[in-house]
Design a protein around this motif. Structure first.
Motif, PDB file in Angstrom:
ATOM      1  N   ALA A  12      12.434 -27.141-117.713  1.00 16.09           N
ATOM      2  CA  ALA A  12      11.178 -27.606-118.293  1.00 16.09           C
ATOM      3  C   ALA A  12      10.044 -27.543-117.266  1.00 16.09           C
ATOM      4  CB  ALA A  12      11.333 -29.034-118.820  1.00 16.09           C
ATOM      5  N   VAL A  13      10.324 -27.904-116.023  1.00 18.16           N
ATOM      6  CA  VAL A  13       9.305 -27.837-114.968  1.00 18.16           C
ATOM      7  C   VAL A  13       8.911 -26.391-114.702  1.00 18.16           C
ATOM      8  CG1 VAL A  13       8.881 -28.251-112.515  1.00 18.16           C
ATOM      9  CG2 VAL A  13       9.970 -30.011-113.893  1.00 18.16           C
ATOM     10  N   ILE A  14       9.862 -25.495-114.665  1.00 19.72           N
ATOM     11  CA  ILE A  14       9.566 -24.072-114.450  1.00 19.72           C
ATOM     12  C   ILE A  14       8.720 -23.525-115.599  1.00 19.72           C
ATOM     13  CG2 ILE A  14      10.604 -21.764-114.348  1.00 19.72           C
ATOM     14  CD1 ILE A  14      12.954 -23.088-112.841  1.00 19.72           C
ATOM     15  N   GLU A  15       9.027 -23.892-116.837  1.00 15.29           N
ATOM     16  CA  GLU A  15       8.244 -23.439-117.986  1.00 15.29           C
ATOM     17  C   GLU A  15       6.818 -23.977-117.926  1.00 15.29           C
ATOM     18  OE1 GLU A  15      10.606 -24.656-121.314  1.00 15.29           O
ATOM     19  OE2 GLU A  15      11.646 -22.739-121.400  1.00 15.29           O
ATOM     20  N   MET A  16       6.638 -25.241-117.514  1.00 11.98           N
ATOM     21  CA  MET A  16       5.298 -25.802-117.379  1.00 11.98           C
ATOM     22  C   MET A  16       4.495 -25.048-116.322  1.00 11.98           C
ATOM     23  SD  MET A  16       5.436 -29.947-117.775  1.00 11.98           S
ATOM     24  CE  MET A  16       6.376 -30.177-116.293  1.00 11.98           C
ATOM     25  N   MET A  17       5.127 -24.718-115.201  1.00 11.50           N
ATOM     26  CA  MET A  17       4.433 -23.989-114.143  1.00 11.50           C
ATOM     27  C   MET A  17       4.041 -22.593-114.615  1.00 11.50           C
ATOM     28  SD  MET A  17       6.522 -25.425-110.788  1.00 11.50           S
ATOM     29  CE  MET A  17       6.856 -23.829-110.224  1.00 11.50           C
ATOM     30  N   MET A  18       4.895 -21.950-115.395  1.00  9.76           N
ATOM     31  CA  MET A  18       4.569 -20.622-115.930  1.00  9.76           C
ATOM     32  C   MET A  18       3.399 -20.705-116.905  1.00  9.76           C
ATOM     33  SD  MET A  18       8.357 -18.941-116.445  1.00  9.76           S
ATOM     34  CE  MET A  18       7.726 -17.709-117.540  1.00  9.76           C
ATOM     35  N   LEU A  20       1.016 -23.006-116.989  1.00 11.62           N
ATOM     36  CA  LEU A  20      -0.181 -23.303-116.211  1.00 11.62           C
ATOM     37  C   LEU A  20      -0.686 -22.052-115.503  1.00 11.62           C
ATOM     38  CD1 LEU A  20      -2.234 -25.352-115.218  1.00 11.62           C
ATOM     39  CD2 LEU A  20      -0.667 -25.903-113.352  1.00 11.62           C
ATOM     40  N   GLY A  21       0.212 -21.267-114.956  1.00  8.17           N
ATOM     41  CA  GLY A  21      -0.173 -20.010-114.312  1.00  8.17           C
ATOM     42  C   GLY A  21      -0.842 -19.059-115.277  1.00  8.17           C
ATOM     43  N   MET A  22      -0.335 -18.972-116.516  1.00  8.80           N
ATOM     44  CA  MET A  22      -0.947 -18.096-117.521  1.00  8.80           C
ATOM     45  C   MET A  22      -2.339 -18.596-117.904  1.00  8.80           C
ATOM     46  SD  MET A  22       2.476 -17.339-119.784  1.00  8.80           S
ATOM     47  CE  MET A  22       1.591 -16.793-121.201  1.00  8.80           C
ATOM     48  N   ILE A  23      -2.512 -19.908-118.003  1.00 10.46           N
ATOM     49  CA  ILE A  23      -3.820 -20.475-118.329  1.00 10.46           C
ATOM     50  C   ILE A  23      -4.810 -20.194-117.208  1.00 10.46           C
ATOM     51  CG2 ILE A  23      -5.077 -22.657-118.633  1.00 10.46           C
ATOM     52  CD1 ILE A  23      -2.571 -23.668-120.163  1.00 10.46           C
ATOM     53  N   LEU A  24      -4.390 -20.420-115.952  1.00 16.58           N
ATOM     54  CA  LEU A  24      -5.279 -20.187-114.820  1.00 16.58           C
ATOM     55  C   LEU A  24      -5.633 -18.714-114.659  1.00 16.58           C
ATOM     56  CD1 LEU A  24      -3.739 -22.635-112.196  1.00 16.58           C
ATOM     57  CD2 LEU A  24      -5.842 -22.922-113.522  1.00 16.58           C
ATOM     58  N   LYS A  25      -4.736 -17.829-115.054  1.00 20.37           N
ATOM     59  CA  LYS A  25      -4.995 -16.391-114.984  1.00 20.37           C
ATOM     60  C   LYS A  25      -6.006 -15.962-116.042  1.00 20.37           C
ATOM     61  CE  LYS A  25      -2.561 -12.001-115.318  1.00 20.37           C
ATOM     62  NZ  LYS A  25      -1.294 -11.347-115.575  1.00 20.37           N
ATOM     63  N   LEU A  51     -10.391 -36.697-117.434  1.00 20.12           N
ATOM     64  CA  LEU A  51     -11.286 -35.705-116.857  1.00 20.12           C
ATOM     65  C   LEU A  51     -11.495 -34.615-117.893  1.00 20.12           C
ATOM     66  CD1 LEU A  51     -12.856 -34.727-114.388  1.00 20.12           C
ATOM     67  CD2 LEU A  51     -10.791 -33.528-113.669  1.00 20.12           C
ATOM     68  N   LYS A  52     -12.717 -34.518-118.408  1.00 21.39           N
ATOM     69  CA  LYS A  52     -13.010 -33.530-119.439  1.00 21.39           C
ATOM     70  C   LYS A  52     -13.332 -32.201-118.774  1.00 21.39           C
ATOM     71  CE  LYS A  52     -14.529 -37.008-122.627  1.00 21.39           C
ATOM     72  NZ  LYS A  52     -15.634 -37.709-123.216  1.00 21.39           N
ATOM     73  N   LEU A  53     -12.670 -31.152-119.256  1.00 18.95           N
ATOM     74  CA  LEU A  53     -12.828 -29.810-118.701  1.00 18.95           C
ATOM     75  C   LEU A  53     -13.225 -28.839-119.797  1.00 18.95           C
ATOM     76  CD1 LEU A  53      -9.577 -29.731-116.532  1.00 18.95           C
ATOM     77  CD2 LEU A  53     -11.895 -30.234-115.750  1.00 18.95           C
ATOM     78  N   VAL A  54     -13.825 -27.740-119.370  1.00 20.13           N
ATOM     79  CA  VAL A  54     -14.178 -26.659-120.273  1.00 20.13           C
ATOM     80  C   VAL A  54     -13.430 -25.415-119.798  1.00 20.13           C
ATOM     81  CG1 VAL A  54     -16.043 -25.181-121.113  1.00 20.13           C
ATOM     82  CG2 VAL A  54     -16.465 -27.602-120.713  1.00 20.13           C
ATOM     83  N   LEU A  55     -12.770 -24.732-120.722  1.00 22.39           N
ATOM     84  CA  LEU A  55     -12.104 -23.477-120.402  1.00 22.39           C
ATOM     85  C   LEU A  55     -12.996 -22.322-120.827  1.00 22.39           C
ATOM     86  CD1 LEU A  55      -8.488 -24.264-121.650  1.00 22.39           C
ATOM     87  CD2 LEU A  55      -9.375 -24.416-119.333  1.00 22.39           C
ATOM     88  N   ILE A  56     -13.305 -21.442-119.878  1.00 23.61           N
ATOM     89  CA  ILE A  56     -14.147 -20.280-120.159  1.00 23.61           C
ATOM     90  C   ILE A  56     -13.289 -19.044-119.925  1.00 23.61           C
ATOM     91  CG2 ILE A  56     -16.217 -19.012-119.493  1.00 23.61           C
ATOM     92  CD1 ILE A  56     -17.288 -21.747-118.444  1.00 23.61           C
ATOM     93  N   GLU A  57     -13.178 -18.222-120.953  1.00 23.30           N
ATOM     94  CA  GLU A  57     -12.325 -17.041-120.850  1.00 23.30           C
ATOM     95  C   GLU A  57     -12.879 -16.087-119.814  1.00 23.30           C
ATOM     96  OE1 GLU A  57      -9.922 -13.956-123.753  1.00 23.30           O
ATOM     97  OE2 GLU A  57     -11.457 -15.266-124.589  1.00 23.30           O
ATOM     98  N   LYS A  58     -12.007 -15.611-118.939  1.00 22.52           N
ATOM     99  CA  LYS A  58     -12.407 -14.668-117.890  1.00 22.52           C
ATOM    100  C   LYS A  58     -12.629 -13.299-118.502  1.00 22.52           C
ATOM    101  CE  LYS A  58      -9.964 -16.857-114.069  1.00 22.52           C
ATOM    102  NZ  LYS A  58      -8.940 -16.677-113.030  1.00 22.52           N
ATOM    103  N   SER A  59     -13.642 -12.603-117.996  1.00 24.36           N
ATOM    104  CA  SER A  59     -13.864 -11.229-118.443  1.00 24.36           C
ATOM    105  C   SER A  59     -13.021 -10.317-117.564  1.00 24.36           C
ATOM    106  CB  SER A  59     -15.339 -10.848-118.336  1.00 24.36           C
ATOM    107  OG  SER A  59     -15.778 -11.012-117.010  1.00 24.36           O
ATOM    108  N   ILE A  60     -12.266  -9.471-118.209  1.00 23.02           N
ATOM    109  CA  ILE A  60     -11.324  -8.594-117.468  1.00 23.02           C
ATOM    110  C   ILE A  60     -11.934  -7.247-117.244  1.00 23.02           C
ATOM    111  CG2 ILE A  60      -9.066  -7.522-117.524  1.00 23.02           C
ATOM    112  CD1 ILE A  60      -8.103  -9.914-119.132  1.00 23.02           C
TER     113      ILE A  60
END
Length: 60
Positions: A12-18, A20-25, A51-60
């Motif tokens: 479960a911890v490994i899946e959460m890290m994966m 999170l990595g996909m979101i940050l990418k 903590l309120k955050l905004v996710l902005i899609e990265k332009s590839i």
């Protein structure tokens, strides 16, 4: 860990890290303007109103 142990906790911890990595990418993360960070003092340190955050899609 105490008396109760979840046999799949490591997976479960490994899946959460994966995830999170996909979101940050995929997204840039920014804090919402006009938000003050206040700490809630208890047994562990946490944000008082979250903590309120905004996710902005990265332009590839």
């Amino acid at each position: 860990m105490g008396e109760r142990f979840y046999i799949g906790s490591n997976l479960a911890v490994i899946e959460m890290m994966m995830c999170l990595g996909m979101i940050l990418k995929t997204f840039d993360i920014q804090k919402v303007d006009n938000q003050k960070a206040q700490m809630d003092v208890s047994i562990y340190l946490r944000m008082k109103h979250g903590l309120k955050l905004v996710l902005i899609e990265k332009s590839i």
